[in-house]
Write a protein that holds these residues in place. Structure first.
Motif, PDB file in Angstrom:
ATOM      1  N   HIS A 273       4.425   8.039  -5.050  1.00  0.00           N
ATOM      2  CA  HIS A 273       4.081   7.506  -3.724  1.00  0.00           C
ATOM      3  C   HIS A 273       4.831   8.249  -2.604  1.00  0.00           C
ATOM      4  O   HIS A 273       4.526   8.046  -1.425  1.00  0.00           O
ATOM      5  CB  HIS A 273       4.435   6.015  -3.636  1.00  0.00           C
ATOM      6  CG  HIS A 273       3.569   5.141  -4.485  1.00  0.00           C
ATOM      7  ND1 HIS A 273       2.467   4.470  -3.994  1.00  0.00           N
ATOM      8  CD2 HIS A 273       3.629   4.846  -5.802  1.00  0.00           C
ATOM      9  CE1 HIS A 273       1.898   3.785  -4.967  1.00  0.00           C
ATOM     10  NE2 HIS A 273       2.592   3.993  -6.078  1.00  0.00           N
TER      11      HIS A 273
ATOM     12  N   LYS B  92       0.935   7.516  -0.777  1.00  0.00           N
ATOM     13  CA  LYS B  92       0.045   6.430  -1.201  1.00  0.00           C
ATOM     14  C   LYS B  92       0.589   5.125  -0.621  1.00  0.00           C
ATOM     15  O   LYS B  92       1.809   4.988  -0.450  1.00  0.00           O
ATOM     16  CB  LYS B  92       0.013   6.304  -2.726  1.00  0.00           C
ATOM     17  CG  LYS B  92      -0.478   7.519  -3.477  1.00  0.00           C
ATOM     18  CD  LYS B  92      -0.414   7.231  -4.975  1.00  0.00           C
ATOM     19  CE  LYS B  92      -0.749   8.455  -5.803  1.00  0.00           C
ATOM     20  NZ  LYS B  92      -0.607   8.160  -7.258  1.00  0.00           N
ATOM     21  N   PRO B  93      -0.271   4.166  -0.314  1.00  0.00           N
ATOM     22  CA  PRO B  93       0.225   2.882   0.207  1.00  0.00           C
ATOM     23  C   PRO B  93       1.292   2.304  -0.721  1.00  0.00           C
ATOM     24  O   PRO B  93       1.173   2.374  -1.952  1.00  0.00           O
ATOM     25  CB  PRO B  93      -1.028   1.996   0.226  1.00  0.00           C
ATOM     26  CG  PRO B  93      -2.165   2.971   0.354  1.00  0.00           C
ATOM     27  CD  PRO B  93      -1.749   4.180  -0.426  1.00  0.00           C
ATOM     28  N   TYR B  94       2.328   1.742  -0.109  1.00  0.00           N
ATOM     29  CA  TYR B  94       3.460   1.247  -0.897  1.00  0.00           C
ATOM     30  C   TYR B  94       4.066   0.037  -0.200  1.00  0.00           C
ATOM     31  O   TYR B  94       4.145  -0.015   1.026  1.00  0.00           O
ATOM     32  CB  TYR B  94       4.521   2.341  -1.038  1.00  0.00           C
ATOM     33  CG  TYR B  94       5.629   2.018  -2.011  1.00  0.00           C
ATOM     34  CD1 TYR B  94       5.449   2.203  -3.375  1.00  0.00           C
ATOM     35  CD2 TYR B  94       6.858   1.531  -1.571  1.00  0.00           C
ATOM     36  CE1 TYR B  94       6.466   1.921  -4.287  1.00  0.00           C
ATOM     37  CE2 TYR B  94       7.884   1.247  -2.469  1.00  0.00           C
ATOM     38  CZ  TYR B  94       7.679   1.445  -3.823  1.00  0.00           C
ATOM     39  OH  TYR B  94       8.688   1.155  -4.708  1.00  0.00           O
ATOM     40  N   GLU B  95       4.492  -0.920  -1.001  1.00  0.00           N
ATOM     41  CA  GLU B  95       5.099  -2.131  -0.446  1.00  0.00           C
ATOM     42  C   GLU B  95       6.572  -2.181  -0.814  1.00  0.00           C
ATOM     43  O   GLU B  95       6.930  -2.248  -1.994  1.00  0.00           O
ATOM     44  CB  GLU B  95       4.372  -3.367  -0.984  1.00  0.00           C
ATOM     45  CG  GLU B  95       4.816  -4.658  -0.314  1.00  0.00           C
ATOM     46  CD  GLU B  95       3.954  -5.845  -0.721  1.00  0.00           C
ATOM     47  OE1 GLU B  95       2.894  -6.069  -0.080  1.00  0.00           O
ATOM     48  OE2 GLU B  95       4.324  -6.531  -1.694  1.00  0.00           O
TER      49      GLU B  95
ATOM     50  N   LYS C 190       5.047  -3.091   4.444  1.00  0.00           N
ATOM     51  CA  LYS C 190       3.976  -2.240   3.939  1.00  0.00           C
ATOM     52  C   LYS C 190       4.036  -0.854   4.579  1.00  0.00           C
ATOM     53  O   LYS C 190       4.014  -0.718   5.798  1.00  0.00           O
ATOM     54  CB  LYS C 190       2.621  -2.885   4.200  1.00  0.00           C
ATOM     55  CG  LYS C 190       2.405  -4.169   3.389  1.00  0.00           C
ATOM     56  CD  LYS C 190       1.020  -4.763   3.630  1.00  0.00           C
ATOM     57  CE  LYS C 190       0.836  -6.025   2.783  1.00  0.00           C
ATOM     58  NZ  LYS C 190      -0.505  -6.636   3.004  1.00  0.00           N
TER      59      LYS C 190
ATOM     60  N   LYS D 276       2.308   2.916   4.868  1.00  0.00           N
ATOM     61  CA  LYS D 276       1.000   3.562   4.727  1.00  0.00           C
ATOM     62  C   LYS D 276       1.178   5.081   4.681  1.00  0.00           C
ATOM     63  O   LYS D 276       2.206   5.603   5.127  1.00  0.00           O
ATOM     64  CB  LYS D 276       0.074   3.161   5.872  1.00  0.00           C
ATOM     65  CG  LYS D 276       0.528   3.584   7.251  1.00  0.00           C
ATOM     66  CD  LYS D 276      -0.441   3.093   8.316  1.00  0.00           C
ATOM     67  CE  LYS D 276      -0.097   3.636   9.701  1.00  0.00           C
ATOM     68  NZ  LYS D 276       1.222   3.257  10.163  1.00  0.00           N
TER      69      LYS D 276
ATOM     70  N   ASP E 218       3.690   7.580   6.783  1.00  0.00           N
ATOM     71  CA  ASP E 218       4.961   6.992   7.195  1.00  0.00           C
ATOM     72  C   ASP E 218       6.113   7.784   6.576  1.00  0.00           C
ATOM     73  O   ASP E 218       5.961   8.429   5.538  1.00  0.00           O
ATOM     74  CB  ASP E 218       5.049   5.528   6.748  1.00  0.00           C
ATOM     75  CG  ASP E 218       4.170   4.605   7.597  1.00  0.00           C
ATOM     76  OD1 ASP E 218       3.722   5.044   8.668  1.00  0.00           O
ATOM     77  OD2 ASP E 218       3.932   3.457   7.174  1.00  0.00           O
TER      78      ASP E 218
END
Length: 524
Positions: free
Chosen positions: A100, A398-401, A413, A415, A418
């Motif tokens: 990610h 990749k989107p990551y939380e 979150k 995106k 970022d």
């Protein structure tokens, strides 16, 4: 009329930056992320922008403001970042969930700076993976063993030259630049240079020009950070064109001559040529010799890379090797010698180990350099206290939380696009991990104590797949010269020696305020 237009433009620009400033605050507030407000346009970096303090101090101010947070908001000019404070979370980002966070933040595009932008540091995605796989066999212990004699020979040049300067105040910064210049010239470019004798040689001057920013270059730098797309359109170059052309010509000419005349020399250009042809052996069956606790273990993949590399891409890797080896190694060596000058008891203990080693083992080799455990402790403590890395930046791919920043908080979150900053120096200087962090105490890394070092709190060469590929080379370069100098000279304070060390306000480089000055006394 012109005055009214200028007032309108100025008002519009100020309004825009105020809007951005408020927008960043709103985003952090809505997400429950703590932050220091900073100032419009400058964010949290006004002091380092105007060189009132070092960038490390700006980061440290934010880091220390919220000691119980896993991460906080950090504003670099008008860009909002997440500053990661928690070692466990740094592990997640740099290792466990690396897919990610595979890329570095883009400082300069390849269109703006072809060599730097096309280097391993700035490459992204599969292109980066392929280049890393191509280069990894060139940095194994077996290859470093071939380069170490260059370092030993150059350290002898330094020791010999110092005999004529024992009654003088020694400018350690300048001396270390000359040492790293000669090492990189020999180990990377295949050139025999003696910068202590030929003080104005072209290779040394070109290297210094890369790191002596003019006011115009600093303006370009900030412009590229603020407006990367516009900088790309305008094709603004940070490094002087003549300097980059100089390095490009050396690499291309050397490669052509070696191909034509079937010349083989164990240096970086040769290894790169072999790697591109797929003929570079990783010697994976050979057990890697430990050269230092800080060494990053490189994962060697046996699958050949079929991608064809352009000449610019190949030159870019040697150019990056020069940049990293010239500046970061010289600043680390300088601060190490500075610490020895102001900590004579530590220097004496190191001398006794080196003297005993020299009497019993004789010549310094790749096989035996790791036997000097206290030398390794001194190097590690320098890398802890004065880590050139500062931060490990990662771009979200990749989107990551992220988990909540504190107990009872909510996840954040991220995106694609970022940026997160995994702090290095601030963790290295955090008293919860290193008691009395301002003290220079090599015993932290002794055999009895190093097991107490919490994982991901010692990261001088970064962590994970994006860690520094040249850590083994850097450690050897440091140890070889420290061994030679301490064996032959006692390093003493002089009137110009700053004690304790305070950093000069620079953008990224580490240098003592007023420089590092010492006197030398020949050992009996």
């Amino acid at each position: 009329m012109l005055t009214e237009i200028l007032i309108f433009l100025l008002t519009t620009i100020l309004g825009y930056f105020l809007y951005v400033y408020k927008k960043i605050h709103r985003k952090y507030d809505e997400s429950g992320v703590k932050y220091l407000p900073g100032l419009p346009f400058f964010g949290n970096t006004i002091r380092s922008t105007f060189l009132w303090s070092h960038i490390i101090d700006d980061i440290e101010t934010v880091y220390k403001a919220f000691p119980k947070e896993r991460y906080v908001g950090y504003m670099e000019l008008t860009s909002p970042y997440i500053l990661i404070r928690d070692p466990e979370l740094i592990k997640q980002i740099t290792v466990k969930d690396f897919d990610h966070f595979t890329n570095h933040k883009e400082f300069f595009s390849e269109e703006v700076e072809p060599l730097f932008g096309g280097s391993l540091l700035m490459m992204k995605g599969d292109r980066w993976r392929d280049m890393r796989t191509t280069l990894s066999p060139a940095f194994t212990g077996s290859k470093m063993r071939l380069m170490m004699p260059f370092m030993v020979e150059i350290s002898k040049n330094i020791v010999e030259d110092l005999k004529d300067h024992l009654d003088e105040d020694i400018d350690v910064n300048d001396l270390m630049y000359r040492y790293t210049t000669d090492v990189i010239a020999s180990a990377a470019f295949g050139l025999q240079v003696n910068s202590v004798k030929e003080r104005d040689n072209q290779f040394f001057k070109m290297g210094r020009s890369l790191f002596t920013f003019t006011h115009t270059q600093r303006a370009y730098f900030f412009f590229c950070l603020m407006f990367p797309k516009l900088a790309k359109m305008l094709k603004l170059q940070l490094f002087p064109e003549g300097t980059t052309r100089f390095f490009k010509d050396i690499v291309t000419t050397t490669m052509e001559q070696r191909e034509k005349n079937n010349i083989v020399r164990p240096d970086m250009i040769q290894l790169l040529m072999e790697a591109v042809k797929g003929t570079l052996s990783a010697n994976s069956t050979e057990k890697e010799k430990e050269v230092g606790f800080a060494t990053v273990q490189e994962e060697i993949k046996q699958n050949a890379v079929t991608r064809e590399w352009s000449q610019n891409e190949l030159v870019g890797q040697v150019f990056l090797f020069f940049i990293a080896g010239f500046e970061t190694s010289s600043s680390t060596l300088t601060l190490l010698l500075h610490e020895l000058a102001i900590n004579p008891a530590i220097q004496e203990k190191l001398y006794q180990e080196i003297k005993d080693f020299e009497e019993t083992r004789g010549n310094l080799t790749y096989e035996n350099i790791g036997e000097m455990k206290y030398l390794d402790c001194v190097v590690n403590e320098t890398l802890r206290k004065w880590a050139a890395a500062i931060i490990m930046d990662r771009e979200v791919t990749k989107p990551y939380e992220l988990p909540p920043p504190h107990e009872g908080g909510k996840p954040y979150k991220l995106k694609p696009g970022d940026i997160v900053y995994n702090v290095v120096n601030s963790i290295h200087r955090d008293p919860q991990y290193y008691p009395e962090p301002e003290a220079f105490d090599p015993e932290r890394f002794s055999e009895e104590n190093k097991h107490n070092i919490k994982p991901f709190t010692f990261m001088p060469f970064g962590m994970g797949p994006r860690a520094c590929i040249g850590s083994r080379f850097a450690i050897l370069e440091l140890k070889v010269l420290v061994y030679s100098i301490v064996l032959n000279y006692k390093i003493l304070k002089c009137k110009k020696t700053l004690d304790p060390i305070k950093l000069k306000a620079l953008d990224f480089n580490l240098m003592a305020l007023g420089g590092t000055w010492v006197k030398l006394e020949a050992r009996k």
